[in-house]
Design an enzyme around this catalytic site. Structure first.
Site, PDB file in Angstrom:
ATOM      1  N   THR A  46      -1.242   1.561   0.053  1.00 11.37           N
ATOM      2  CA  THR A  46      -1.832   0.247  -0.213  1.00 11.37           C
ATOM      3  C   THR A  46      -3.349   0.341  -0.301  1.00 11.37           C
ATOM      4  O   THR A  46      -3.978  -0.293  -1.163  1.00 11.37           O
ATOM      5  CB  THR A  46      -1.444  -0.750   0.895  1.00 11.37           C
ATOM      6  OG1 THR A  46      -0.041  -0.706   1.096  1.00 11.37           O
ATOM      7  CG2 THR A  46      -1.851  -2.156   0.513  1.00 11.37           C
ATOM      8  N   TYR A 109       8.384  -8.619  -0.588  1.00  9.36           N
ATOM      9  CA  TYR A 109       8.691  -9.818  -1.352  1.00  9.36           C
ATOM     10  C   TYR A 109      10.180 -10.174  -1.350  1.00  9.36           C
ATOM     11  O   TYR A 109      10.531 -11.327  -1.108  1.00  9.36           O
ATOM     12  CB  TYR A 109       8.185  -9.726  -2.811  1.00  9.36           C
ATOM     13  CG  TYR A 109       8.269 -11.070  -3.530  1.00  9.36           C
ATOM     14  CD1 TYR A 109       7.354 -12.075  -3.249  1.00  9.36           C
ATOM     15  CD2 TYR A 109       9.293 -11.344  -4.431  1.00  9.36           C
ATOM     16  CE1 TYR A 109       7.446 -13.305  -3.854  1.00  9.36           C
ATOM     17  CE2 TYR A 109       9.397 -12.573  -5.043  1.00  9.36           C
ATOM     18  CZ  TYR A 109       8.473 -13.552  -4.756  1.00  9.36           C
ATOM     19  OH  TYR A 109       8.574 -14.784  -5.349  1.00  9.36           O
ATOM     20  N   TYR A 135       7.018   2.975   6.668  1.00  7.30           N
ATOM     21  CA  TYR A 135       5.753   2.217   6.759  1.00  7.30           C
ATOM     22  C   TYR A 135       6.094   0.750   6.946  1.00  7.30           C
ATOM     23  O   TYR A 135       6.488   0.059   6.018  1.00  7.30           O
ATOM     24  CB  TYR A 135       4.914   2.449   5.499  1.00  7.30           C
ATOM     25  CG  TYR A 135       3.606   1.679   5.449  1.00  7.30           C
ATOM     26  CD1 TYR A 135       3.026   1.111   6.582  1.00  7.30           C
ATOM     27  CD2 TYR A 135       2.929   1.539   4.246  1.00  7.30           C
ATOM     28  CE1 TYR A 135       1.833   0.436   6.523  1.00  7.30           C
ATOM     29  CE2 TYR A 135       1.722   0.860   4.161  1.00  7.30           C
ATOM     30  CZ  TYR A 135       1.176   0.303   5.294  1.00  7.30           C
ATOM     31  OH  TYR A 135      -0.007  -0.376   5.231  1.00  7.30           O
ATOM     32  N   ARG A 140       2.041  -7.687   5.213  1.00  3.02           N
ATOM     33  CA  ARG A 140       2.006  -7.557   3.759  1.00  3.02           C
ATOM     34  C   ARG A 140       3.390  -7.662   3.121  1.00  3.02           C
ATOM     35  O   ARG A 140       3.503  -8.043   1.961  1.00  3.02           O
ATOM     36  CB  ARG A 140       1.373  -6.219   3.356  1.00  3.02           C
ATOM     37  CG  ARG A 140      -0.147  -6.196   3.520  1.00  3.02           C
ATOM     38  CD  ARG A 140      -0.741  -4.955   2.882  1.00  3.02           C
ATOM     39  NE  ARG A 140      -2.185  -4.897   3.016  1.00  3.02           N
ATOM     40  CZ  ARG A 140      -3.046  -5.165   2.049  1.00  3.02           C
ATOM     41  NH1 ARG A 140      -2.615  -5.539   0.863  1.00  3.02           N
ATOM     42  NH2 ARG A 140      -4.345  -5.059   2.250  1.00  3.02           N
ATOM     43  N   LYS A 163       4.834   4.825  10.299  1.00  2.00           N
ATOM     44  CA  LYS A 163       3.539   4.149  10.426  1.00  2.00           C
ATOM     45  C   LYS A 163       3.877   2.700  10.701  1.00  2.00           C
ATOM     46  O   LYS A 163       4.417   1.999   9.842  1.00  2.00           O
ATOM     47  CB  LYS A 163       2.719   4.274   9.143  1.00  2.00           C
ATOM     48  CG  LYS A 163       1.441   3.437   9.154  1.00  2.00           C
ATOM     49  CD  LYS A 163       0.723   3.457   7.806  1.00  2.00           C
ATOM     50  CE  LYS A 163      -0.528   2.585   7.847  1.00  2.00           C
ATOM     51  NZ  LYS A 163      -1.223   2.541   6.528  1.00  2.00           N
ATOM     52  N   ILE A 204      -2.541   6.305  11.234  1.00  3.93           N
ATOM     53  CA  ILE A 204      -2.782   6.374   9.796  1.00  3.93           C
ATOM     54  C   ILE A 204      -3.806   5.290   9.513  1.00  3.93           C
ATOM     55  O   ILE A 204      -3.532   4.105   9.649  1.00  3.93           O
ATOM     56  CB  ILE A 204      -1.495   6.199   8.982  1.00  3.93           C
ATOM     57  CG1 ILE A 204      -0.498   7.309   9.352  1.00  3.93           C
ATOM     58  CG2 ILE A 204      -1.798   6.220   7.480  1.00  3.93           C
ATOM     59  CD1 ILE A 204       0.817   7.265   8.595  1.00  3.93           C
TER      60      ILE A 204
END
Length: 291
Positions: A46, A109, A135, A140, A163, A204
């Site tokens: 990202t 989404y 992740y 997000r 992560k 990270i």
């Protein structure tokens, strides 16, 4: 596979036309390894503006990073998406190019169920032969890969790490109950030291672009038992950890860290729409973090 304690989620340098600047990409890789003590680099995460990179650009970046790093650090390719079939395709192509591991973001989404996320990751892991890193970034993606699902996924042989941007309760459960050898990385710079205290392996990071050497020192101090010194370093770095994400109107990553890098003479250019560069006011705030 151990990816080290400090992994930088690398920005993608752009030129004045917002095309990848390959010369500056080479310089950035050198800078992150040699001056900021990164053990591994995430390419096209990202922070690398993966949503606006084409597949061709991503594959070129993977190939370039592997060649230029030359074994000095591990290269982790961001190949996750909210389309399992495409994630498998891109992951297989990245593996062919010699990356060391894959970073796979939770599908965003479409907000899958826990079982849907498990099957998504299982399908990708079974399609490749290199380590996969989960992740989890609920802010997000709109959905949390919970501790139970992460622990279940840790049983799949080549799902090697996570992560995780969740809270310490979730990190603690994953550290305690995941498969032996499964590594937990904080996905939040300001939580690096607290995460280490509950057994996380490292971080990270975004801030490691500009304070990586200090972060590595903090981590090493903690691991060596110098907890007081580690907490002092954490306190000193905390304004930068927070400021790069909250300056002063919660500017989306990576615009703030790109500004900070440019200000240090590490030319990485601007950001692609729909992101925008920081304003003058925001720039002054970021500059003040390092004064």
């Amino acid at each position: 596979m151990d990816f080290g304690r400090l992994i930088t989620a690398m920005v993608t340098p752009f030129d004045a036309n917002l095309q990848i600047d390959w010369d500056q990409t080479a310089k950035l890789i050198d800078y992150l390894i040699e001056e900021q003590a990164s053990d591994s680099l995430v390419v096209c995460g990202t922070t690398g503006e993966s949503p606006t990179l084409t597949e061709e650009e991503k594959l070129e970046l993977f190939k370039f990073a592997v060649k230029h790093a030359g074994g000095r650090c591990k290269i982790i390719a961001g190949t996750g998406s909210n389309d399992t079939a495409h994630s498998i395709h891109l992951s297989r192509e990245a593996e062919k190019l010699g990356v060391d591991a894959l970073l796979l973001v939770v599908p965003y989404y479409n907000r899958p169920s826990q079982e849907g996320m498990y099957q998504h990751y299982k399908a990708i892991a079974e399609a490749v032969n290199i380590p996969c890193i989960l992740y989890n970034v609920p802010g997000r993606t709109g959905v949390n890969l919970n501790a139970d699902t992460t622990i279940r996924l840790s049983q799949i042989p080549n799902i090697a790490a996570t992560k995780d941007c969740a809270d310490l309760d979730q990190l603690t459960r994953v550290v305690r109950d995941a498969a032996p050898g499964f590594l937990v990385y904080s996905g939040e710079d300001n939580m690096t030291l607290p995460a280490l205290s509950v057994g996380a392996h490292g971080v990270i990071s975004v801030a490691s672009h500009v304070i990586g050497k200090d972060m590595k020192n903090m981590i090493n101090c903690y691991l060596q038992g110098n907890v007081r010194e580690a907490t002092q370093i954490h306190a000193k770095l905390h304004p930068v950890f927070k400021g790069l994400f909250e300056c002063p109107h919660r500017v989306p990553n990576p615009a703030p860290v790109k500004f900070a890098l440019n200000g240090r003479g590490v030319e990485v250019g601007g950001v692609r729409l729909p992101l925008i560069n920081v304003t003058e006011e925001e720039g002054r705030f970021i500059t003040s973090l390092f004064e």
